[in-house]
Motif scaffolding. Structure first.
Motif, PDB file in Angstrom:
ATOM      1  N   GLY A   1      -1.320   8.012   2.739  1.00 46.59           N
ATOM      2  CA  GLY A   1      -1.543   9.017   1.391  1.00 46.59           C
ATOM      3  C   GLY A   1      -1.388   8.072  -0.052  1.00 46.59           C
ATOM      4  N   GLY A   2      -1.178   6.956  -0.232  1.00 49.81           N
ATOM      5  CA  GLY A   2      -0.460   6.389  -1.751  1.00 49.81           C
ATOM      6  C   GLY A   2      -1.102   5.434  -1.009  1.00 49.81           C
TER       7      GLY A   2
ATOM      8  N   PRO B   1       2.975  -6.059   0.490  1.00 48.49           N
ATOM      9  CA  PRO B   1       4.034  -4.407   0.380  1.00 48.49           C
ATOM     10  C   PRO B   1       4.033  -4.151  -0.656  1.00 48.49           C
ATOM     11  CG  PRO B   1       5.273  -6.702   1.953  1.00 48.49           C
ATOM     12  CD  PRO B   1       3.342  -6.475   1.507  1.00 48.49           C
ATOM     13  N   TYR B   2       5.127  -2.978  -0.780  1.00 52.13           N
ATOM     14  CA  TYR B   2       5.292  -2.677  -1.774  1.00 52.13           C
ATOM     15  C   TYR B   2       6.456  -2.129  -2.108  1.00 52.13           C
ATOM     16  CZ  TYR B   2       5.036   0.993  -5.976  1.00 52.13           C
ATOM     17  OH  TYR B   2       5.217   1.472  -7.077  1.00 52.13           O
ATOM     18  N   LEU B   3       7.399  -2.882  -3.029  1.00 52.10           N
ATOM     19  CA  LEU B   3       8.571  -2.132  -3.069  1.00 52.10           C
ATOM     20  C   LEU B   3       9.155  -0.918  -3.385  1.00 52.10           C
ATOM     21  CD1 LEU B   3      11.641  -3.283  -1.801  1.00 52.10           C
ATOM     22  CD2 LEU B   3      12.013  -3.882  -3.932  1.00 52.10           C
TER      23      LEU B   3
ATOM     24  N   PHE C   1       1.658   9.621  -5.474  1.00 55.25           N
ATOM     25  CA  PHE C   1       0.717   8.681  -6.357  1.00 55.25           C
ATOM     26  C   PHE C   1       0.104   7.291  -5.512  1.00 55.25           C
ATOM     27  CE2 PHE C   1      -2.740   5.659  -7.889  1.00 55.25           C
ATOM     28  CZ  PHE C   1      -3.779   6.194  -7.149  1.00 55.25           C
ATOM     29  N   ALA C   2       1.607   6.400  -6.096  1.00 51.88           N
ATOM     30  CA  ALA C   2       1.634   5.261  -5.063  1.00 51.88           C
ATOM     31  C   ALA C   2       2.197   4.563  -3.765  1.00 51.88           C
ATOM     32  CB  ALA C   2       2.513   4.220  -6.274  1.00 51.88           C
TER      33      ALA C   2
END
Length: 343
Positions: free
Chosen positions: A93-94, A100-102, A110-111
């Motif tokens: 859902g982000g 990749p997101y740290l 949201f993110a």
């Protein structure tokens, strides 16, 4: 509960209408998932082994089995063994600005999605989000993590794993035993013996059901979810659950998780009278309008997973109930031994 879930878990009469339509789709699902699995088994698709040990926490069915409390438990357990854990997640859902997101202290649901935010806030552990779990694992290794815990990802065969834990809802078990969409399973029960540990969440798993579960050479553990305090969303005040109940015997409640009734049952078991309760779909994106039917004078209780999505508009009488996975000393030792062997 949605109608399809009643068919899956409660033997609802609508099965006579829905299953004839859904079983052909389940056959297609079985064929495609089998071909994909075989492609990794025979080397047609490549799997990768990262430089640090990987623990996969997953399930063979749809959500609501208790993976997140186990991930949190493993973070603390690995730390107690002198390891530096990191967690990877799909981040359902982000919509992160990149992958990749740290996840950091300023990240939003949201993110990153709700579960990664919950894990990062609760444990202050590095969490990387993205569909490419190998890239996420490599990012955490570059951050100094020396053991990777994968929140879900059992069917993500590109990433090799050193320890594999399958979590099963001890009450719902495997529903009607059918594959999606006719049933709740992403893989059949044959998958259980191939894991290192099967962990049953809750006390619903009994001796009769044990006889119906596929025999395996691996170990089966039993965990419980324990709640000891409530936390205020607005002020972060923490109150012992027993004291909270003495002050507030009646509450309202919401749950937007895979098995919301489990949360409502927890409140009832703890002698809380629920005046008004409302279920939402898993990973629901809450807005203030979702709470218009609730009386502000009555405490509103929610899960910790829901709370991370409601802080921006929470009210003074909103509380969440964190839960912790608990094991017997013998079973905790088994987990420790498995982790030591894998690392």
């Amino acid at each position: 509960m949605r109608l399809i879930e009643k068919v899956w878990f409660n033997n609802h009469p609508a099965k006579w209408l829905l299953l004839p339509m859904l079983l052909p789709l389940s056959a297609v699902f079985w064929l495609l998932s089998s071909l994909r699995r075989l492609s990794f088994k025979f080397g047609l698709s490549k799997s990768y082994n990262v430089s640090k040990p990987v623990i996969v926490v997953g399930n063979i069915g749809v959500g609501g089995n208790g993976k997140t409390p186990i991930v949190i438990y493993l973070v603390e357990l690995t730390r107690s063994l002198g390891l530096t854990p990191g967690v990877i997640s799909r981040g359902y859902g982000g919509q992160a600005p990149h992958y990749p997101y740290l996840v950091n202290n300023d990240s939003t649901t949201f993110a990153a999605g709700d579960e990664p935010i919950l894990i990062q806030q609760r444990c202050q552990v590095p969490v990387a989000v993205g569909s490419d779990r190998i890239a996420s694992a490599e990012l955490l290794i570059s951050q100094g993590c020396n053991i990777i815990i994968s929140d879900d990802g059992l069917q993500h065969y590109r990433l090799q794993r050193d320890l594999e834990l399958i979590i099963v809802d001890g009450k719902r078990l495997f529903g009607n035993g059918l594959l999606l969409p006719a049933g709740p399973l992403r893989e059949g029960q044959w998958r259980l013996p191939k894991s290192d540990l099967v962990i049953y969440n809750g006390q619903g798993f009994n001796d009769k059901e044990a006889k119906d579960t596929p025999k395996s050479s691996n170990l089966s553990l039993h965990m419980s979810l324990a709640a000891t305090e409530v936390c205020n969303l607005l002020t972060n005040e923490r109150i012992n659950l027993t004291d909270f109940i003495m002050i507030n015997s009646s509450v309202n409640a919401i749950a937007g998780i895979g098995a919301p009734q489990r949360f409502f049952d927890t409140l009832t078991v703890n002698k809380l009278k629920v005046i008004n309760q409302q279920s939402f779909v898993d990973h629901h994106s809450f807005t203030l309008a979702d709470f218009s039917a609730f009386d502000d004078n009555i405490p509103l209780l929610m899960t910790e997973k829901d709370a991370v999505k409601c802080r921006a508009f929470c009210k003074a009488n909103w509380w969440y109930l964190p839960v912790d996975a608990t094991f017997s000393q013998v079973e905790q030792q088994i987990l420790q031994d498995k982790i030591k062997a894998a690392s």
